[in-house]
Write a protein that holds these residues in place. Structure first.
Motif, PDB file in Angstrom:
ATOM      1  N   PRO A 120       0.969  -1.180   0.090  1.00  0.00           N
ATOM      2  CA  PRO A 120      -0.010  -0.029  -0.058  1.00  0.00           C
ATOM      3  C   PRO A 120       0.817   1.366  -0.049  1.00  0.00           C
ATOM      4  CG  PRO A 120      -0.729  -1.559   1.693  1.00  0.00           C
ATOM      5  CD  PRO A 120       0.458  -2.172   1.165  1.00  0.00           C
ATOM      6  N   ALA A 121       2.150   1.281   0.547  1.00  0.00           N
ATOM      7  CA  ALA A 121       2.932   2.430   0.658  1.00  0.00           C
ATOM      8  C   ALA A 121       3.325   2.736  -0.737  1.00  0.00           C
ATOM      9  CB  ALA A 121       4.116   2.042   1.291  1.00  0.00           C
ATOM     10  N   ASP A 122       3.497   1.920  -1.746  1.00  0.00           N
ATOM     11  CA  ASP A 122       3.653   2.106  -3.156  1.00  0.00           C
ATOM     12  C   ASP A 122       2.566   2.788  -3.902  1.00  0.00           C
ATOM     13  OD1 ASP A 122       6.358   1.072  -2.575  1.00  0.00           O
ATOM     14  OD2 ASP A 122       5.819  -0.896  -3.600  1.00  0.00           O
ATOM     15  N   ASP A 123       1.326   2.742  -3.371  1.00  0.00           N
ATOM     16  CA  ASP A 123       0.254   3.387  -3.989  1.00  0.00           C
ATOM     17  C   ASP A 123      -0.715   3.681  -2.998  1.00  0.00           C
ATOM     18  OD1 ASP A 123      -1.412   3.907  -6.109  1.00  0.00           O
ATOM     19  OD2 ASP A 123      -2.249   2.075  -6.589  1.00  0.00           O
ATOM     20  N   PRO A 132      -1.962  -7.385   0.502  1.00  0.00           N
ATOM     21  CA  PRO A 132      -0.955  -6.445   1.039  1.00  0.00           C
ATOM     22  C   PRO A 132       0.405  -7.258   1.645  1.00  0.00           C
ATOM     23  CG  PRO A 132      -2.737  -6.735   2.670  1.00  0.00           C
ATOM     24  CD  PRO A 132      -3.173  -7.397   1.596  1.00  0.00           C
ATOM     25  N   VAL A 133       1.574  -6.612   1.097  1.00  0.00           N
ATOM     26  CA  VAL A 133       2.508  -7.458   1.719  1.00  0.00           C
ATOM     27  C   VAL A 133       2.434  -7.580   3.046  1.00  0.00           C
ATOM     28  CG1 VAL A 133       4.016  -5.216   1.720  1.00  0.00           C
ATOM     29  CG2 VAL A 133       5.259  -7.320   1.372  1.00  0.00           C
ATOM     30  N   LEU A 238       1.589 -20.093  -4.492  1.00  0.00           N
ATOM     31  CA  LEU A 238       1.635 -19.003  -3.503  1.00  0.00           C
ATOM     32  C   LEU A 238       0.384 -18.645  -2.778  1.00  0.00           C
ATOM     33  CD1 LEU A 238       3.255 -16.782  -2.081  1.00  0.00           C
ATOM     34  CD2 LEU A 238       2.548 -15.230  -3.588  1.00  0.00           C
ATOM     35  N   TYR A 239       0.286 -18.832  -1.428  1.00  0.00           N
ATOM     36  CA  TYR A 239      -1.103 -19.089  -0.971  1.00  0.00           C
ATOM     37  C   TYR A 239      -1.148 -18.122   0.275  1.00  0.00           C
ATOM     38  CZ  TYR A 239      -4.809 -21.446   1.716  1.00  0.00           C
ATOM     39  OH  TYR A 239      -6.004 -22.025   2.275  1.00  0.00           O
ATOM     40  N   ASP A 240      -2.512 -17.545   0.500  1.00  0.00           N
ATOM     41  CA  ASP A 240      -2.733 -16.695   1.496  1.00  0.00           C
ATOM     42  C   ASP A 240      -3.256 -17.146   2.785  1.00  0.00           C
ATOM     43  OD1 ASP A 240      -3.593 -14.675   3.184  1.00  0.00           O
ATOM     44  OD2 ASP A 240      -4.832 -13.455   1.537  1.00  0.00           O
TER      45      ASP A 240
END
Length: 443
Positions: A120-123, A132-133, A238-240
């Motif tokens: 979110p800091a990038d956009d 989000p990371v 890649l899993y959330d």
């Protein structure tokens, strides 16, 4: 509440396709990520069905897949249509894919889970960040015999992301016809091992159970099904863990996320981390262009070229892939000879460290002598016949973190995965391994 437009709806489809897709998607919840995943699955199916008639007109900002016309191939009558993702070419030309498979050519399919982790800091002006990371939120499912999985695991280790992104390792071999539960050709968890075709029971200390989905599944396909993705069964995933959904199953894009947006999660000193790919915020377009160019021919001629040679039953396809593969090794050897007086990396000097291109090349070439020379019938040369590739391999394997992903124990996964499912399942003992290239497991 008005739902945001999905990040990567394929607006490049013709109107009839969009209408069909939206009609099918209406039965699925349109909330955030699940809607996006379903849209991408439908898009990939339509692209495969109608690849000859499509031309793309718009590529959205982050994770879209597009179909791009290329020059006519000498082996195909029609123009080729390569599938392009956010990290470049990610799969085979899909023109007449089924008929080419029927004629004996190996044609890689399309990964349809293509969400993107964002910061979110990038956009800051955009409040739509479904992924989000976040440290501890994301998880990898991999099979270490698979080079596409292996390159993701290498990247995770090289960048110090092991504490931030957890990982489960599958058994290095898919199910056979004797599987009475779900049938053949599926990746599975088998922590206690499996009895192979050769009658020998084999297990690996790295292999475990599913620790992320909360349901302790046996088959990877079940993880996809729980996420509403019915057309996929491949790894890596890649899993959330927070939302219990698949984020992405394209290895090139997972690598790119790890090397850019996920870097703040690294446990290593940021100054010591290699720049695998410049972050979009950085003004280093020259390096990005070099990496993009190298990635394209490394993927086509070496990574996928090895599979095209080894898994095609058509003699003409095999011979073309064979010649292309070894021409690419000559090209790589000459490139490395000129890189920092023979001491550098594919796109950078020795002091700058490796890039994404080096990791992509490594996952295939690390397997060449011990596996691909025999199994993929790529038996023209061994790697030591290419002195600058050989010395580059040594430089790569002393990089901090890679020792945990490139030792003899990991190679055993590859031997089992490739030979254990072939013919009578006998896994060869040779060739003798060079300790500088394939060392023992680190203590």
């Amino acid at each position: 509440r008005r739902q945001p437009r999905p990040t990567f709806f394929p607006w490049f489809l013709i109107p009839e396709q969009r209408e069909k897709m939206l009609g099918q998607a209406s039965v699925v919840s349109r909330s955030g990520a699940r809607y996006s995943r379903y849209i991408l699955a439908l898009a990939s199916q339509l692209l495969l069905q109608q690849s000859q008639s499509l031309s793309w007109s718009k590529r959205t900002a982050t994770t879209s897949i597009t179909v791009q016309s290329q020059k006519q191939s000498p082996t195909h009558e029609s123009k080729t249509m390569s599938v392009i993702g956010a990290a470049g070419i990610t799969t085979d030309d899909q023109t007449n894919a089924e008929s080419r498979r029927a004629a004996g050519e190996f044609v890689r399919g399309v990964s349809s889970a293509r969400n993107w982790i964002t910061n979110p800091a990038d956009d800051p002006d955009n409040d739509d960040h479904p992924f989000p990371v976040e440290s501890g939120r994301y998880h990898l499912y991999v099979a270490l015999n698979c080079p596409w999985c292996h390159r993701v695991a290498m990247t995770r280790s090289l960048l110090g992301l092991e504490d931030a992104i957890s990982m489960d390792v599958l058994f290095p071999g898919r199910t056979g016809d004797d599987d009475k539960v779900r049938g053949p050709n599926l990746w599975r968890f088998a922590p206690d091992g499996v009895t192979g075709r050769n009658g020998r029971h084999v297990s690996f200390p790295e292999c475990g159970v599913d620790t992320a989905s909360g349901t302790n599944v046996t088959y990877v396909k079940e993880i996809y099904e729980q996420s509403g993705i019915m057309d996929q069964r491949s790894v890596p995933i890649l899993y959330d863990k927070k939302n219990k959904v698949v984020v992405n199953n394209e290895s090139a894009e997972i690598m790119r996320m790890f090397g850019t947006v996920c870097l703040p999660l690294s446990s290593l000193d940021r100054e010591k981390l290699p720049t695998l790919y410049p972050h979009p915020r950085e003004s280093n377009s020259d390096l990005a262009s070099k990496i993009d160019e190298a990635n394209e021919w490394i993927y086509t001629d070496i990574n996928n070229g090895a599979y095209k040679a080894g898994f095609s039953s058509n003699q003409d396809v095999y011979e073309k892939a064979f010649r292309t593969y070894f021409a690419a090794l000559e090209r790589l050897n000459n490139l490395l000879k000129q890189s920092d007086n023979g001491n550098g990396f594919i796109c950078t000097a020795a002091t700058e460290g490796p890039t994404e291109s080096d990791v992509r090349a490594l996952c295939t070439l690390w397997r060449h002598d011990a596996v691909y020379h025999n199994r993929m019938k790529l038996n023209q040369s061994y790697l030591y016949d290419y002195p600058f590739i050989w010395s580059w391999m040594k430089r790569m394997l002393v990089l901090p973190g890679l020792d945990r992903m490139t030792h003899k124990g990991i190679l055993a996964h590859s031997r089992q995965g490739y030979f254990g499912r072939t013919g009578n399942g006998v896994v060869p003992l040779g060739p003798k391994l060079n300790e500088d290239i394939i060392p023992d497991a680190p203590k």
